[in-house]
Design an enzyme around this catalytic site. Structure first.
Site, PDB file in Angstrom:
ATOM      1  CD  GLU A  71      -6.451  -8.307  -8.499  1.00 16.57           C
ATOM      2  OE1 GLU A  71      -7.424  -7.940  -7.845  1.00 16.57           O
ATOM      3  OE2 GLU A  71      -5.277  -8.045  -8.201  1.00 16.57           O
ATOM      4  CG  ASP A 101      -8.463  -8.045  -2.327  1.00 19.76           C
ATOM      5  OD1 ASP A 101      -7.422  -8.254  -1.695  1.00 19.76           O
ATOM      6  OD2 ASP A 101      -8.497  -7.457  -3.425  1.00 19.76           O
ATOM      7  CD  GLU A 140      -5.478  -2.524  -1.542  1.00 21.05           C
ATOM      8  OE1 GLU A 140      -4.740  -3.491  -1.267  1.00 21.05           O
ATOM      9  OE2 GLU A 140      -6.071  -2.408  -2.628  1.00 21.05           O
TER      10      GLU A 140
END
Ligand code: BDP
Length: 692
Positions: free
Chosen positions: A283, A357, A385
């Site tokens: 990322e 993820d 998240e």
């Protein structure tokens, strides 16, 4: 009866209010502040840690007891010939003994940290209904490094943090040592956490400057007596940014020398510094691949720098490259598996629980069991998240348990036995949790989120512990031993993560959230630059069917598992239905175990998820009188938010799936409140945990 009035009434109300007021600050550690005068807690051997252990006990033990906090090194204790050997460095034993002719409750370990853990175990024993007099407790942690990962930025924001700003006030450190730092360390010690990475894995090189090293050192000083070491996330390109070098190539001797000098500098300030955590070539982060070097080259170079000081490197396997067309779920394995055996002995590879993820459900990561020569650290995300942020009640114990108890397909091996090293007898072992802690008064954004911090610590200590008893002991310590409250809390908690799976996308669907901030649904998103950023990449829904084919006819990700597991996942008939669409693209009319079609089943899951939240609201209403008003009200409010958002997820997702498959909803199912265009038009800014 006439209502009370006047100042007396007001006073009574005020007192009642104060007696019950609870803002959640005390977490699961709710011992009264005053020591009963007649308890004698003696210490043999004077260390700061033993003194802390004694102080904890003196606050709660019943009057009249004689208690001794000590280490095995004390001659009087040694003479008792107790089984200290199996306790290792950090284990404890608590038991009634006779010391100097007096009946004494001994709380001891081979080290003072062991004794401290023993003190907290005794506290837990008492708070969950045990008695002190004959307490006999013993335990040794199965995992060596039990570490929180804070994704905290130097500007005080927290990446994916939903509990306020960072606990670390970098600006006033190192001068101000906020008492909260002590309370944080104490809470961690109470559940056996022994390390903390202070800064975000998306790291700034500034953390490695002398100014920030001094700040980290101040925190390390506060944490040390509680048995907690400090670690830092290291930015791989720091030699360029701070050192003025032209490269960060790990094979360049100047680069290695820069890191060695940097490590020496850190250890001068923090003699027991834990080591570095690194997110490389992922990322947008820099890494060894930028120079054609491998992850092992990068990790080993850093490992050499910290090795003389006893430090370690936690090297993350969370990599996927923007140039790589391979199924994202396969990339970490493809990159790391060939490196097994080439890492230095003070490197641990840190692997997320699943191959994508931190989704509400993922099958266990195929790297577990596939790198026998390398200690693999389990990385869980405690901050939610992808599970509704702080406002949704989702107890993660069942998620942790599901992953840890998964069989890898190599004999009896489980993911837990890989992580705790019992499979391969690794000297170093670890478990990491991305923290859900911020400066909110209740630390984690809600009372029930505290349970996820708690469960992480307990399972890091022993990855074979089960989610249900952990929920129960947490609830008893958090709300008191009122049976009705505890039973209600546990009942709500145990199905809560499954409810999130249900209302966000069950049956193996994943990565359906809105872009960037990840708040709410976005299964229709298809226009992002990189294919694997788009939800449509993951669900591949069309008129005929839905799901990602990861078998031979697709990406063949199943082949990354050991043969018995690969075989099971390769066939939709033997794949557990909860993972079906993760591994297979199947027709909407496929017959499911329920007798319904896949489409009908998927719809039923959405409804079940929403219903579960409604049930939690009713259950919580039922204990209103038994829970203090402040924590009760905040929880009730958040449950209402959760119900609204669960419905939003359900409605938006169904509207979208119907637009793709052209099907009607089964008879009797409520239609979405709005049309698809409405859901697509929702947009949000200033969402916590993310910066536009
Ligand atoms: C993702 C988060 C991102 C993190 C990344 C990571 O959205 O903010 O930086 O994980 O683990 O899930 O590095």
């Amino acid at each position: 009866m006439k209502a009370r009035s006047g100042w007396l009434g007001a006073l009574a109300l005020l007192m009642a209010g104060t007696a019950h007021a609870d803002d959640g600050y005390r977490l699961w550690l709710r011992a009264p502040a005053a020591a009963p005068a007649a308890t004698t807690v003696a210490i043999r051997g004077d260390t700061a840690t033993l003194r802390l252990a004694a102080a904890e006990l003196s606050r709660v033990l019943p009057a009249g007891m004689t208690v001794m906090v000590a280490t095995a090194a004390d001659p009087g204790v040694a003479a008792l010939r107790l089984p200290f050997a199996p306790l290792g460095d950090e284990g404890y034993l608590v038991r009634p003994v006779t010391l100097d002719g007096r009946p004494t409750l001994l709380v001891a370990g081979n080290s003072d940290r062991g004794a401290l853990y023993g003190a907290f175990a005794l506290l837990r024993h008492l708070a969950t209904g045990g008695t002190a007099a004959k307490a006999t407790l013993t335990s040794t942690p199965k995992v060596k490094l039990r570490v929180l990962n804070h994704w905290d930025n130097l500007d005080g924001t927290v990446e994916r943090g939903y509990a306020g700003v960072s606990l670390w006030d970098w600006w006033t450190l190192p001068d101000l040592k906020d008492p909260r730092y002590t309370d944080y360390a104490r809470a961690n010690a109470s559940i056996g956490i022994n390390g903390t990475v202070l800064n975000n894995v998306n790291a700034k090189a500034d953390s490695l400057t002398p100014r920030y090293i001094a700040k980290a050192a101040a925190l390390a000083d506060v944490f040390r007596p509680w048995g907690i070491k400090v670690y830092l996330s290291a930015r791989f390109s720091a030699p360029i940014e701070l050192g003025g070098l032209k490269t960060a190539d790990p094979r360049d001797p100047q680069v290695a020398a820069w890191w060695k000098a940097k490590a020496d500098e850190i250890y001068r300030a923090i003699p027991d510094f834990g080591g570095f955590l690194v997110k490389a070539n992922s990322e947008g982060q820099p890494g060894p691949r930028d120079y054609g070097a491998s992850h092992a080259d990068g990790a080993n170079m850093l490992a050499a720098a910290v090795k003389p000081h006893g430090g370690i490197v936690l090297w993350r396997a969370f990599v996927y490259a923007e140039t790589d067309p391979e199924d994202r779920a396969k990339q970490a394995y493809t990159e790391f598996k060939p490196l097994d055996g080439s890492f230095a002995d003070n490197v641990l590879v840190q692997v997320k629980n699943g191959a994508i993820d931190f989704q509400p459900r993922e099958p266990f990561h195929p790297l577990f069991g596939a790198m026998p020569k390398t200690p693999l650290v389990m990385e869980f995300q405690i901050t939610k998240e992808y599970l509704g942020f702080a406002t949704h009640l989702a107890y993660l114990g069942p998620l942790f348990e599901e992953v840890l108890s998964a069989k890898t397909g190599r004999g009896d091996e489980t993911v837990a036995s890989v992580v705790d090293g019992s499979s391969e007898r690794h000297r170093l072992t670890g478990m990491a949790g991305v923290a859900n802690i911020g400066r909110d008064r209740d630390w984690s954004g809600s009372t029930f989120n505290q349970a996820n911090w708690y469960a992480f610590g307990r399972m890091a200590w022993d990855p074979t512990l089960k989610a249900e008893p952990i929920a129960r002991e947490w609830a008893q310590q958090t709300f008191g031993t009122d049976r009705r409250v505890v039973d209600t809390a546990v009942a709500m908690m145990m199905g809560s993560r499954e409810a999130v799976v249900d209302y966000t996308g069950a049956l193996g669907l994943a990565h359906l959230m809105a872009t960037g901030h990840h708040y709410g649904p976005g299964p229709w998103v298809a226009d992002l630059k990189r294919p694997e950023w788009n939800p449509v990449y993951y669900h591949k829904a069309d008129r005929a069917g839905i799901g990602f084919d990861r078998t031979k006819t697709g990406s063949d990700a199943v082949a990354q598992y050991a043969p018995p597991v690969a075989k099971r996942f390769a066939d939709p008939k033997t794949t557990p239905e909860r993972d079906l669409l993760w591994f297979h693209h199947v027709g909407w009319d496929r017959k499911m175990a329920s007798g319904r079609t896949l489409w009908e089943d998927l719809v039923a899951h959405y409804d079940r998820g929403v219903t579960y939240v409604g049930d939690m609201r009713r259950q919580w209403d039922g204990v209103r009188a038994q829970v203090d008003a402040e924590r009760w009200q905040k929880t009730a409010t958040y449950l209402a938010v959760q119900e609204r958002e669960a419905r939003w997820w359900r409605d938006a997702s169904l509207a979208y799936w119907m637009s793709v498959n052209g099907r009607a909803l089964p008879a009797g199912v409520a239609p979405p409140a709005h049309d698809l265009a409405w859901y697509k038009a929702q947009s949000f800014r200033y969402v916590p945990g993310h910066h536009d």
